[in-house]
Every structure is written in C-alpha cells, then in structure tokens.
Design a protein around this motif. Structure first.
Motif, PDB file in Angstrom:
ATOM      1  N   LYS A   1       9.508   4.234  -6.993  1.00 50.91           N
ATOM      2  CA  LYS A   1      10.644   3.393  -6.594  1.00 50.91           C
ATOM      3  C   LYS A   1      11.454   3.038  -7.834  1.00 50.91           C
ATOM      4  O   LYS A   1      10.926   2.922  -8.941  1.00 50.91           O
ATOM      5  N   SER A   2      12.739   2.834  -7.639  1.00 51.48           N
ATOM      6  CA  SER A   2      13.605   2.439  -8.746  1.00 51.48           C
ATOM      7  C   SER A   2      13.396   0.956  -9.063  1.00 51.48           C
ATOM      8  O   SER A   2      12.837   0.204  -8.254  1.00 51.48           O
ATOM      9  N   ALA A   3      13.853   0.558 -10.230  1.00 51.55           N
ATOM     10  CA  ALA A   3      13.783  -0.854 -10.602  1.00 51.55           C
ATOM     11  C   ALA A   3      14.551  -1.694  -9.586  1.00 51.55           C
ATOM     12  O   ALA A   3      14.096  -2.782  -9.200  1.00 51.55           O
ATOM     13  N   THR A   4      15.672  -1.202  -9.111  1.00 50.33           N
ATOM     14  CA  THR A   4      16.470  -1.924  -8.113  1.00 50.33           C
ATOM     15  C   THR A   4      15.672  -2.144  -6.831  1.00 50.33           C
ATOM     16  O   THR A   4      15.668  -3.245  -6.268  1.00 50.33           O
ATOM     17  N   GLU A   5      14.980  -1.108  -6.379  1.00 54.60           N
ATOM     18  CA  GLU A   5      14.167  -1.226  -5.165  1.00 54.60           C
ATOM     19  C   GLU A   5      13.006  -2.202  -5.366  1.00 54.60           C
ATOM     20  O   GLU A   5      12.697  -3.003  -4.471  1.00 54.60           O
ATOM     21  N   LEU A   6      12.374  -2.145  -6.517  1.00 53.27           N
ATOM     22  CA  LEU A   6      11.242  -3.037  -6.781  1.00 53.27           C
ATOM     23  C   LEU A   6      11.690  -4.486  -6.902  1.00 53.27           C
ATOM     24  O   LEU A   6      11.034  -5.389  -6.357  1.00 53.27           O
ATOM     25  N   VAL A   7      12.802  -4.729  -7.573  1.00 57.05           N
ATOM     26  CA  VAL A   7      13.311  -6.104  -7.692  1.00 57.05           C
ATOM     27  C   VAL A   7      13.687  -6.643  -6.309  1.00 57.05           C
ATOM     28  O   VAL A   7      13.415  -7.812  -6.002  1.00 57.05           O
TER      29      VAL A   7
ATOM     30  N   ASN B   1       0.817  -1.210   0.000  1.00 59.34           N
ATOM     31  CA  ASN B   1       0.000   0.000   0.000  1.00 59.34           C
ATOM     32  C   ASN B   1       0.851   1.261   0.000  1.00 59.34           C
ATOM     33  O   ASN B   1       0.375   2.326   0.324  1.00 59.34           O
ATOM     34  N   ASP B   2       2.096   1.121  -0.362  1.00 58.65           N
ATOM     35  CA  ASP B   2       3.015   2.252  -0.378  1.00 58.65           C
ATOM     36  C   ASP B   2       2.603   3.224  -1.480  1.00 58.65           C
ATOM     37  O   ASP B   2       2.627   2.892  -2.657  1.00 58.65           O
ATOM     38  N   LYS B   3       2.214   4.438  -1.094  1.00 61.47           N
ATOM     39  CA  LYS B   3       1.753   5.405  -2.093  1.00 61.47           C
ATOM     40  C   LYS B   3       2.885   5.854  -3.010  1.00 61.47           C
ATOM     41  O   LYS B   3       2.633   6.382  -4.075  1.00 61.47           O
ATOM     42  N   ASP B   4       4.127   5.647  -2.606  1.00 56.44           N
ATOM     43  CA  ASP B   4       5.270   6.020  -3.427  1.00 56.44           C
ATOM     44  C   ASP B   4       5.784   4.847  -4.258  1.00 56.44           C
ATOM     45  O   ASP B   4       6.854   4.937  -4.856  1.00 56.44           O
TER      46      ASP B   4
ATOM     47  N   LYS C   1       8.069  -8.808  -0.368  1.00 57.84           N
ATOM     48  CA  LYS C   1       7.290  -7.730   0.236  1.00 57.84           C
ATOM     49  C   LYS C   1       6.111  -7.382  -0.659  1.00 57.84           C
ATOM     50  O   LYS C   1       5.139  -6.794  -0.200  1.00 57.84           O
ATOM     51  N   ILE C   2       6.232  -7.694  -1.932  1.00 54.78           N
ATOM     52  CA  ILE C   2       5.167  -7.510  -2.902  1.00 54.78           C
ATOM     53  C   ILE C   2       5.330  -8.610  -3.948  1.00 54.78           C
ATOM     54  O   ILE C   2       6.442  -9.087  -4.176  1.00 54.78           O
ATOM     55  N   SER C   3       4.242  -9.026  -4.537  1.00 57.96           N
ATOM     56  CA  SER C   3       4.337 -10.045  -5.579  1.00 57.96           C
ATOM     57  C   SER C   3       4.362  -9.381  -6.950  1.00 57.96           C
ATOM     58  O   SER C   3       3.950  -8.220  -7.105  1.00 57.96           O
ATOM     59  N   SER C   4       4.831 -10.114  -7.914  1.00 61.80           N
ATOM     60  CA  SER C   4       4.826  -9.616  -9.283  1.00 61.80           C
ATOM     61  C   SER C   4       3.397  -9.335  -9.736  1.00 61.80           C
ATOM     62  O   SER C   4       3.135  -8.348 -10.418  1.00 61.80           O
TER      63      SER C   4
END
Length: 89
Positions: A10-16, A3-6, A23-26
């Motif tokens: 986020k960068s690709a590095t942070e999302l990967v 539920n992170d509004k930001d 912490k999150i699914s694809s």
C-alpha cells in the motif's frame, strides 16, 4: 485491513488514510513492519541500528493522538531514516 496480505504494498497515502479511519492502528502497522524487518533484513542489513522499543512508544503516542482527532501528514506511519553519521548507543 489488519490481515490484508497486500498491506506492505500500500502507498503511504493509503496507509495514512487507513490510520485516520482507524482501520489499523499505528501499533499494529509498526508490528507488521518490524516483522518484515526481522524476516528480510538479515540478508541485506538495511537497518543496522534498531530501536524498536522507542518506535513502539512513538506508535502508542500516535494512536492516542489519532484517537483524539489529531491529523498530520504522516502521523502513525512507520518509516526509517538513513543516517549519514555514525551513531553509537
């Protein structure tokens, strides 16, 4: 992070990393991405060919691979690719 509004900033590095840490699914990340496409793309038409069902199948496969411990540089990260040829479905 779900539920992170930001999330969209986020960068690709942070999302990967978040995907790898589960912490999150694809699938969840894809649905957030599709939601933004549906909201904002009406004005700019950056994604004229949409294949969300195939993207969902790929996201499910990525989630399964991550659950099995597989790690690849962009595994599970939604992205678009600019096509330089006309594509007709």
């Amino acid at each position: 992070m779900k539920n992170d509004k930001d999330l969209h900033y986020k960068s690709a590095t942070e999302l990967v990393a978040a995907l790898a840490d589960r912490k999150i699914s694809s699938t969840e990340l894809l649905e957030e991405t599709i939601s933004r496409i549906e909201i904002f793309d009406k004005k700019i038409n950056a994604i004229p060919v949409r294949d969300f069902e195939r993207a969902r199948a790929i996201a499910n496969a990525a989630d399964a691979a991550i659950a099995e411990g597989k790690r690849l540089p962009l595994l599970g990260l939604p992205m678009t690719v600019k096509e330089s040829f006309n594509i007709f479905f």
